[in-house]
Design an enzyme around this catalytic site. Structure first.
Site, PDB file in Angstrom:
ATOM      1  N   ARG A 126       0.833  -1.203   0.000  1.00  0.00           N
ATOM      2  CA  ARG A 126       0.000   0.000   0.000  1.00  0.00           C
ATOM      3  C   ARG A 126       0.872   1.259   0.000  1.00  0.00           C
ATOM      4  O   ARG A 126       0.596   2.240  -0.669  1.00  0.00           O
ATOM      5  CB  ARG A 126      -0.926   0.021   1.218  1.00  0.00           C
ATOM      6  CG  ARG A 126      -2.061  -0.966   1.123  1.00  0.00           C
ATOM      7  CD  ARG A 126      -2.848  -0.987   2.422  1.00  0.00           C
ATOM      8  NE  ARG A 126      -3.823  -2.061   2.463  1.00  0.00           N
ATOM      9  CZ  ARG A 126      -5.041  -1.995   1.954  1.00  0.00           C
ATOM     10  NH1 ARG A 126      -5.451  -0.891   1.373  1.00  0.00           N
ATOM     11  NH2 ARG A 126      -5.863  -3.019   2.025  1.00  0.00           N
ATOM     12  N   ARG A 134       3.171   1.644  -9.195  1.00  0.00           N
ATOM     13  CA  ARG A 134       3.332   0.517 -10.108  1.00  0.00           C
ATOM     14  C   ARG A 134       1.964  -0.026 -10.471  1.00  0.00           C
ATOM     15  O   ARG A 134       1.107  -0.162  -9.620  1.00  0.00           O
ATOM     16  CB  ARG A 134       4.145  -0.583  -9.406  1.00  0.00           C
ATOM     17  CG  ARG A 134       5.483  -0.817 -10.032  1.00  0.00           C
ATOM     18  CD  ARG A 134       6.296  -1.805  -9.228  1.00  0.00           C
ATOM     19  NE  ARG A 134       5.759  -3.164  -9.250  1.00  0.00           N
ATOM     20  CZ  ARG A 134       6.440  -4.225  -8.829  1.00  0.00           C
ATOM     21  NH1 ARG A 134       7.666  -4.070  -8.352  1.00  0.00           N
ATOM     22  NH2 ARG A 134       5.907  -5.410  -8.866  1.00  0.00           N
TER      23      ARG A 134
HETATM   24  P1  ADP Z   1       6.953  -9.038  -7.413  1.00  0.00           P
HETATM   25  O1  ADP Z   1       7.943  -9.912  -6.722  1.00  0.00           O
HETATM   26  O2  ADP Z   1       6.427  -7.941  -6.558  1.00  0.00           O
HETATM   27  O3  ADP Z   1       5.884  -9.827  -8.124  1.00  0.00           O
HETATM   28  P2  ADP Z   1       8.709  -8.551  -9.701  1.00  0.00           P
HETATM   29  O4  ADP Z   1       9.295  -7.263 -10.116  1.00  0.00           O
HETATM   30  O5  ADP Z   1       9.645  -9.642  -9.316  1.00  0.00           O
HETATM   31  O6  ADP Z   1       7.719  -8.194  -8.519  1.00  0.00           O
HETATM   32  O7  ADP Z   1       7.754  -9.112 -10.859  1.00  0.00           O
HETATM   33  C1  ADP Z   1       6.749  -8.333 -11.419  1.00  0.00           C
HETATM   34  C2  ADP Z   1       5.981  -9.121 -12.480  1.00  0.00           C
HETATM   35  O8  ADP Z   1       6.868  -9.500 -13.553  1.00  0.00           O
HETATM   36  C3  ADP Z   1       5.361 -10.435 -12.019  1.00  0.00           C
HETATM   37  O9  ADP Z   1       4.128 -10.255 -11.373  1.00  0.00           O
HETATM   38  C4  ADP Z   1       5.235 -11.186 -13.347  1.00  0.00           C
HETATM   39  O10 ADP Z   1       4.146 -10.721 -14.104  1.00  0.00           O
HETATM   40  C5  ADP Z   1       6.505 -10.784 -14.071  1.00  0.00           C
HETATM   41  N1  ADP Z   1       7.620 -11.732 -13.799  1.00  0.00           N
HETATM   42  C6  ADP Z   1       8.796 -11.444 -13.183  1.00  0.00           C
HETATM   43  N2  ADP Z   1       9.584 -12.529 -13.082  1.00  0.00           N
HETATM   44  C7  ADP Z   1       8.875 -13.557 -13.632  1.00  0.00           C
HETATM   45  C8  ADP Z   1       9.122 -14.941 -13.823  1.00  0.00           C
HETATM   46  N3  ADP Z   1      10.265 -15.531 -13.413  1.00  0.00           N
HETATM   47  N4  ADP Z   1       8.179 -15.676 -14.434  1.00  0.00           N
HETATM   48  C9  ADP Z   1       7.035 -15.138 -14.867  1.00  0.00           C
HETATM   49  N5  ADP Z   1       6.720 -13.837 -14.713  1.00  0.00           N
HETATM   50  C10 ADP Z   1       7.625 -13.044 -14.106  1.00  0.00           C
END
Ligand code: ADP
Length: 197
Positions: A126, A134
């Protein structure tokens, strides 16, 4: 030379800790989430393919994510070590990463798991929504990401625990304290491995 991976639920501070740990160990951090977000904002072909998944809080399909990591891992700046942030987060991605690393003669040294209670994670999300805006930081999408984490990524954590390379770190305190605790835990783990314990 060190190859690390950091895993944690949304809101665990994974990205922040990845940057600090990468700086400490002198290795580049590779965040799949960040690579996707910058491709979305630059409207590249990959970004256009990934955008709807990111906005909905879903995983980008494995074939796109695996291809992205496969291309990135052969870059010259990663040959002396790296810290992967956000990949792998499904069991098939673990297998893909194993294959990619094996083909380069590499293996992971340690996997850091950042954990914190769901209530703490939601509270941070939040705050981040207010600060950074984002597109995937809404309550509904956040809950979906958290649910996916518990369902899918938990298995990834178990695999690395089974291999004896998991280092769990409490991610619920202040960022600087968590970085310190993570560095201490990883260094202790690596020393233990060297001395065979
Ligand atoms: P969070 O950990 O808050 O989800 P990230 O920045 O790691 O944030 O990831 C944001 C988004 O990017 C995920 O919700 C997904 O849509 C995509 N993403 C990132 N890494 C992967 C992965 N290894 N496989 C599939 N989607 C991914």
């Amino acid at each position: 030379m060190i190859r690390l991976l950091i895993i944690g639920p949304p809101g665990s501070g994974k990205g922040t800790q990845a940057e600090q740990l990468a700086r400490h160990f002198g290795i580049p951090a590779v965040s799949t989430g960040e690579i996707f977000r910058s491709n979305v904002s630059e409207e590249t072909e990959l970004g256009n393919q990934a955008a709807s998944y990111l906005d909905g809080g879903d995983f980008v399909p494995d074939h796109l994510t695996n291809a992205l990591v496969r291309d990135r891992l052969v870059d010259s700046d990663l040959q002396e070590g790296f810290l992967l942030d956000g990949y792998p987060r499904t069991a098939p991605q673990v297998q893909e990463l194993d294959t990619m690393l094996a083909s380069q003669g590499f293996a992971l040294d340690a996997v850091i798991e950042l954990h914190a209670p769901d209530a703490v994670l939601e509270q941070r999300m939040r705050r981040r929504a207010a600060d950074q805006g984002r597109s995937d930081d809404t309550v509904d999408v956040f809950r979906r990401r958290l649910d996916l984490y518990h369902r899918e990524t938990h298995e990834v954590v178990s695999v690395y625990a089974g291999r004896g390379i998991l280092v769990s770190v409490d991610g619920s305190g202040e960022p600087g304290d968590i970085t310190g605790a993570a560095i201490t835990a990883v260094e202790k783990f690596l020393r233990g491995r060297l001395s065979g314990h």
